[in-house]
Write a protein that holds these residues in place. Sequence first.
Motif, short mmCIF file in Angstrom:
data_model
loop_
_atom_site.label_atom_id
_atom_site.label_comp_id
_atom_site.label_asym_id
_atom_site.label_seq_id
_atom_site.Cartn_x
_atom_site.Cartn_y
_atom_site.Cartn_z
N ARG A 19 11.39 17.56 -4.21
CA ARG A 19 12.08 18.01 -3.00
C ARG A 19 11.48 17.48 -1.71
O ARG A 19 11.94 17.83 -0.64
CB ARG A 19 12.06 19.55 -2.97
N GLU A 20 10.44 16.64 -1.81
CA GLU A 20 9.83 16.08 -0.61
C GLU A 20 10.83 15.27 0.21
O GLU A 20 10.68 15.12 1.41
CB GLU A 20 8.65 15.15 -0.98
N ILE A 21 11.87 14.76 -0.45
CA ILE A 21 12.86 13.92 0.22
C ILE A 21 13.57 14.67 1.35
O ILE A 21 14.04 14.06 2.31
CB ILE A 21 13.87 13.34 -0.80
N THR A 22 13.60 15.99 1.25
CA THR A 22 14.26 16.78 2.31
C THR A 22 13.45 16.78 3.60
O THR A 22 13.98 17.10 4.65
CB THR A 22 14.50 18.24 1.85
N SER A 75 12.20 6.19 -1.33
CA SER A 75 11.03 5.62 -0.66
C SER A 75 11.35 5.31 0.79
O SER A 75 12.48 4.98 1.12
CB SER A 75 10.59 4.32 -1.33
N MET A 76 10.32 5.40 1.62
CA MET A 76 10.45 4.97 3.01
C MET A 76 9.52 3.76 3.15
O MET A 76 8.35 3.84 2.79
CB MET A 76 10.06 6.08 3.98
N ILE A 77 10.07 2.66 3.67
CA ILE A 77 9.33 1.40 3.69
C ILE A 77 9.17 0.89 5.11
O ILE A 77 10.11 0.96 5.92
CB ILE A 77 10.05 0.36 2.81
N MET A 78 7.99 0.33 5.39
CA MET A 78 7.70 -0.31 6.67
C MET A 78 6.92 -1.60 6.36
O MET A 78 6.07 -1.60 5.47
CB MET A 78 6.86 0.61 7.56
N ILE A 79 7.22 -2.69 7.08
CA ILE A 79 6.51 -3.95 6.85
C ILE A 79 5.75 -4.34 8.10
O ILE A 79 6.30 -4.35 9.19
CB ILE A 79 7.50 -5.07 6.43
N LEU A 80 4.46 -4.64 7.90
CA LEU A 80 3.58 -5.07 9.00
C LEU A 80 3.20 -6.53 8.77
O LEU A 80 2.96 -6.94 7.63
CB LEU A 80 2.30 -4.22 9.03
N SER A 81 3.14 -7.31 9.85
CA SER A 81 2.69 -8.68 9.74
C SER A 81 1.55 -8.91 10.72
O SER A 81 1.52 -8.31 11.80
CB SER A 81 3.83 -9.67 10.03
N PRO A 82 0.59 -9.76 10.37
CA PRO A 82 -0.56 -9.99 11.26
C PRO A 82 -0.12 -10.69 12.54
O PRO A 82 0.83 -11.48 12.53
CB PRO A 82 -1.49 -10.88 10.43
N LYS A 83 -0.83 -10.41 13.63
CA LYS A 83 -0.53 -11.11 14.89
C LYS A 83 -1.01 -12.54 14.77
O LYS A 83 -2.04 -12.81 14.17
CB LYS A 83 -1.24 -10.42 16.06
N ALA A 84 -0.25 -13.43 15.37
CA ALA A 84 -0.58 -14.87 15.28
C ALA A 84 -1.79 -15.23 16.11
O ALA A 84 -2.22 -14.59 16.98
CB ALA A 84 0.60 -15.71 15.70
N VAL A 109 0.88 -1.17 0.00
CA VAL A 109 0.00 0.00 0.00
C VAL A 109 0.91 1.22 0.00
O VAL A 109 1.76 1.36 0.88
CB VAL A 109 -0.93 0.02 1.24
N ARG A 110 0.74 2.08 -1.01
CA ARG A 110 1.59 3.26 -1.14
C ARG A 110 0.88 4.50 -0.60
O ARG A 110 -0.28 4.76 -0.93
CB ARG A 110 1.95 3.50 -2.60
N PHE A 111 1.59 5.22 0.20
CA PHE A 111 1.11 6.49 0.73
C PHE A 111 1.98 7.58 0.12
O PHE A 111 3.04 7.31 -0.42
CB PHE A 111 1.25 6.52 2.25
N SER A 112 1.51 8.82 0.25
CA SER A 112 2.39 9.94 -0.13
C SER A 112 2.62 10.77 1.12
O SER A 112 1.86 10.69 2.09
CB SER A 112 1.74 10.78 -1.24
N ALA A 113 3.66 11.56 1.10
CA ALA A 113 4.00 12.36 2.28
C ALA A 113 2.92 13.41 2.55
O ALA A 113 2.68 13.77 3.70
CB ALA A 113 5.35 13.04 2.08
N THR A 114 2.25 13.87 1.51
CA THR A 114 1.24 14.92 1.67
C THR A 114 -0.16 14.35 1.52
O THR A 114 -1.02 14.96 0.89
CB THR A 114 1.48 16.02 0.62
#
Length: 164
Positions: free
Chosen positions: A120-123, A155-164, A83-88
């Motif tokens: 320039r969002e990377i700043t 890109s800034m990436i985060m990975i989520l996994s479901p709780k068991a 799922v891609r988000f944008s900074a704004t």
Amino acid sequence: MINDEIRAKEVRLIGADSEQHGIVPIREALQMAADANLDLVNVAPTAKPPVCRIMDYGKYRYEMQKKEKEARKNQKIVEIKEVRFSATIDEHDFQTKLRNVLKFLNEGDKVKCSVRFRGREITHASIGQKVLERVAAEAESICNVERRPKLEGRSMIMILSPKA
């Protein structure tokens, strides 16, 4: 390996009804299998001497294929959905994408949340990090953060996994 493909001089033989015959020459083992109208199958080729069993090889292969098919049917393939988000990102768009994240997690899939920085969002990478941390906070009841937000290229990436 079956029947004439077995190259050992002598083998430890197991009969058709699972009784032990001990160590016998390969010719004698092949003759016993032929007398029973069955195959001589090498079940442990690395043993000293190799272990062979008298059995119906076609039936054995059929049973093994059935077991493999059953095992494949019962396994859950975990997919990674992105799922891609944008900074704004605006509030309504955020809620829509968050709903998708929650849906994927409830289905048992891992979710890769990413923020793509353009121009320039990377700043202002901290803005993207706040967006990802907000996603993690909103979904914390049903997921674990497998990988914290990390900048990789643009890109800034985060990975989520479901709780068991």
